[in-house]
Design a protein around this motif. Structure first.
Motif, mmCIF file in Angstrom:
data_model
loop_
_atom_site.group_PDB
_atom_site.id
_atom_site.type_symbol
_atom_site.label_atom_id
_atom_site.label_comp_id
_atom_site.label_asym_id
_atom_site.label_seq_id
_atom_site.Cartn_x
_atom_site.Cartn_y
_atom_site.Cartn_z
ATOM 1 N N THR A 83 10.050 -3.695 9.540
ATOM 2 C CA THR A 83 8.625 -3.369 9.603
ATOM 3 C C THR A 83 8.409 -1.864 9.550
ATOM 4 O O THR A 83 7.465 -1.383 8.917
ATOM 5 N N ILE A 84 9.277 -1.090 10.222
ATOM 6 C CA ILE A 84 9.188 0.371 10.133
ATOM 7 C C ILE A 84 9.357 0.820 8.687
ATOM 8 O O ILE A 84 8.620 1.681 8.189
ATOM 9 N N LYS A 85 10.316 0.215 8.001
ATOM 10 C CA LYS A 85 10.560 0.571 6.604
ATOM 11 C C LYS A 85 9.342 0.260 5.747
ATOM 12 O O LYS A 85 8.956 1.064 4.888
ATOM 13 N N ASP A 86 8.716 -0.892 5.971
ATOM 14 C CA ASP A 86 7.525 -1.266 5.199
ATOM 15 C C ASP A 86 6.378 -0.286 5.447
ATOM 16 O O ASP A 86 5.653 0.082 4.521
ATOM 17 N N ILE A 87 6.198 0.122 6.708
ATOM 18 C CA ILE A 87 5.122 1.065 7.035
ATOM 19 C C ILE A 87 5.361 2.398 6.349
ATOM 20 O O ILE A 87 4.446 2.990 5.759
ATOM 21 N N LYS A 88 6.587 2.874 6.405
ATOM 22 C CA LYS A 88 6.907 4.163 5.790
ATOM 23 C C LYS A 88 6.745 4.117 4.272
ATOM 24 O O LYS A 88 6.250 5.059 3.651
ATOM 25 N N LYS A 89 7.136 2.987 3.685
ATOM 26 C CA LYS A 89 6.982 2.848 2.244
ATOM 27 C C LYS A 89 5.516 2.818 1.846
ATOM 28 O O LYS A 89 5.101 3.446 0.863
ATOM 29 N N GLN A 90 4.700 2.097 2.636
ATOM 30 C CA GLN A 90 3.276 2.023 2.333
ATOM 31 C C GLN A 90 2.614 3.384 2.475
ATOM 32 O O GLN A 90 1.769 3.775 1.663
ATOM 33 N N GLU A 91 3.002 4.145 3.519
ATOM 34 C CA GLU A 91 2.449 5.484 3.696
ATOM 35 C C GLU A 91 2.830 6.388 2.532
ATOM 36 O O GLU A 91 2.026 7.204 2.075
ATOM 37 N N LEU A 92 4.052 6.218 2.066
ATOM 38 C CA LEU A 92 4.500 7.026 0.935
ATOM 39 C C LEU A 92 3.709 6.683 -0.315
ATOM 40 O O LEU A 92 3.246 7.565 -1.047
ATOM 41 N N GLU A 93 3.494 5.382 -0.560
ATOM 42 C CA GLU A 93 2.770 4.956 -1.757
ATOM 43 C C GLU A 93 1.303 5.366 -1.719
ATOM 44 O O GLU A 93 0.688 5.608 -2.753
ATOM 45 N N GLU A 94 0.730 5.457 -0.513
ATOM 46 C CA GLU A 94 -0.665 5.859 -0.407
ATOM 47 C C GLU A 94 -0.873 7.290 -0.866
ATOM 48 O O GLU A 94 -1.980 7.691 -1.220
ATOM 49 N N ASP A 95 0.201 8.076 -0.830
ATOM 50 C CA ASP A 95 0.107 9.479 -1.244
ATOM 51 C C ASP A 95 0.518 9.694 -2.691
ATOM 52 O O ASP A 95 0.617 10.829 -3.143
ATOM 53 N N PHE A 96 0.781 8.616 -3.425
ATOM 54 C CA PHE A 96 1.205 8.766 -4.811
ATOM 55 C C PHE A 96 0.090 9.356 -5.664
ATOM 56 O O PHE A 96 -1.048 8.887 -5.617
#
Length: 503
Positions: A415-428
């Motif tokens: 779940t931590i990995k999913d949150i970090k990935k989503q945060e990263l994608e939001e800044d694309f």
């Protein structure tokens, strides 16, 4: 008065369109993630039949039929789906466009559906038989928006070149072309259901005057403007249609992507690239209220049929539901009392906090959502906040925090990995997204039109027989694809900030 009641955030890509059911109890939203979701307006929950899956590319538009039994969806895959609202099953797949379909709209009498496409055409479908009535082609630019007049007799189209046109719904014959709609393109349009001759379209009204029907049209465009138009269609005494500009409403600092008229015709809503929703009085031609809450540009807006709700969708991947208090004179700013649930949310912005900024209490709330509340006290005793959670490892969970079950450790880390990935994608940056799928590219290539696409997506586009540019619809001179190595490197560097967690 307006109250932010709910924020729906289950879409993983841009929210592109939204529509209320005729009974105002269900809200539909479409997204670039290829899905359509259905929400219970009062409860704020997703329906059991949701999400609706079936399109192979992003869904650009969704619309309930006036009778509420069908939901139409239009997609970049070139298809239009008709869904049974009760079961969530596909009733029909309408195929007639050669490129991505940008918009779909039912006629007010529910007999027809009109769809506009990037292939420079619009199609009229018979809803009862699910068949193509006619396709009007060679408009010389992409059809970005279209809608029926309130009497269902004419269709208005707006294109990427900025022109507005009036067409006879029965024959597909153009009756008026207006080249100066919006500079840089028309994005959306809608009619008032009460202004002028719109009241004659009600079942209880019988008009025998023979006067030319006149309607009020609102449009939004890439020139940052909302425009209002008088639309005069043919009558018993005149065969000519006419478009007359009433005014331009300036207030947005970015393109206006969505417009919607309230059921009583007193309020016009518009959403734009400046992340704002502006409510206007269309007759007084003034702004009434500005709503803030989205973190990226607003792509769509829609009023419920009962006039109590306004929905707005955005590229921040959320759909927001606002309580709007309407009166006979327009909007009430002070006399409308929200419910207790709504009052508790006044002024609350449902913006997602970055993981590293979470407090220990917020971390514990997150554990409860994972049904791992048994570890809350341990996390509190060890002062595990968002920063500590960001750097969490399996070894730390096991040895320092005493979390023994491997399944629990894996659940936390995934779940931590999913949150970090989503945060990263939001800044694309938008340049990292494939124009066809709106997903981050892993193998970007440059096509003959000069645009960059994900290799698999543009190859599928070409092998399906589409020999035109997905962006301009112009013929491609060749099918040669050149790797965009510089862009690929930039995307990889962007991912360098993503800490991989092994689970």
């Amino acid at each position: 008065m307006s109250v932010l009641v709910n924020t729906f955030s289950k879409h993983s890509k841009d929210v592109t369109s939204c529509s209320f059911s005729p009974n105002s109890k269900v809200l539909a939203s479409s997204s670039g993630d290829k899905s359509v979701r259905l929400w219970n307006v009062e409860k704020g929950t997703e329906l059991s039949i949701s999400p609706l899956l079936g399109h192979s590319y992003g869904v650009n538009s969704c619309r309930f039929s006036p009778f509420g039994t069908l939901l139409a969806t239009a997609s970049t895959d070139g298809n239009v789906h008709l869904w049974d609202v009760n079961t969530g099953s596909v009733v029909a797949v309408l195929q007639g466009h050669k490129s991505g379909v940008r918009v779909c709209r039912f006629s007010p009498n529910s007999r027809f559906l009109v769809t506009g496409s990037a292939d420079e055409s619009f199609c009229i479908w018979d809803v009862s038989s699910k068949t193509l009535v006619r396709c009007v082609e060679k408009l010389e630019s992409s059809v970005m928006t279209c809608c029926f007049t309130p009497d269902s007799l004419y269709i208005i189209t707006g294109t990427s070149m900025g022109d507005l046109s009036i067409w006879e719904a029965q024959t597909g014959k153009m009756t008026k072309f207006y080249a100066e709609g919006h500079d840089l393109g028309v994005a959306d349009c809608c009619f008032s259901s009460t202004y002028g001759s719109a009241s004659r379209c009600r079942p209880s009204y019988h008009d025998t005057s023979g006067s030319a029907p006149n309607f009020l049209l609102a449009s939004g465009g890439n020139d940052n403007l909302v425009k209002l138009w008088d639309i005069f269609t043919a009558s018993a005494f005149s065969e000519e249609c006419h478009i007359r500009k009433r005014c331009s409403l300036s207030g947005h600092q970015g393109p206006v992507y969505g417009v919607a008229m309230s059921p009583n015709g007193k309020i016009l809503a518009s959403g734009g690239g400046d992340k704002l929703i502006i409510l206007w009085d269309p007759l007084a031609e003034v702004s009434l209220l500005t709503l803030e809450g989205h973190t990226r540009y607003v792509t769509c807006c829609s009023f419920s049929v009962d006039g109590n709700w306004l929905a707005t969708g955005s590229n921040d991947r959320t759909l927001k539901l606002w309580k709007i208090c309407l009166t006979e004179n327009g909007i009430s700013f002070f006399k409308c009392k929200p419910t207790e649930t709504q009052a508790n949310q006044v002024g609350v912005e449902n913006k997602r906090k970055k993981l590293v900024t979470w407090s220990t209490d917020e971390v514990c709330s997150w554990l409860i959502s994972l049904e791992l509340e048994l570890y809350c006290e341990t996390f509190r005793q060890n002062a595990i906040d968002g920063q500590e959670l960001f750097n969490m490892t399996s070894e730390t969970l096991a040895s320092d925090l005493g979390i023994g079950p491997v399944g629990h450790r894996n659940k936390i880390l995934r779940t931590i990995k999913d949150i970090k990935k989503q945060e990263l994608e939001e800044d694309f940056p938008d340049e990292f997204l494939c124009p066809i799928t709106r997903e981050v590219m892993s193998d970007p290539v440059i096509a003959a039109d000069g645009y960059t696409y994900e290799r698999a997506s543009i190859q599928e586009w070409l092998t399906s027989g589409r020999l035109t540019s997905p962006m301009t619809n112009a013929p491609l001179k060749s099918n040669v694809l050149t790797p965009n190595r510089m862009l690929k490197l930039l995307i990889q560097r962007h991912f360098d900030g993503f800490l991989t967690i092994d689970v």
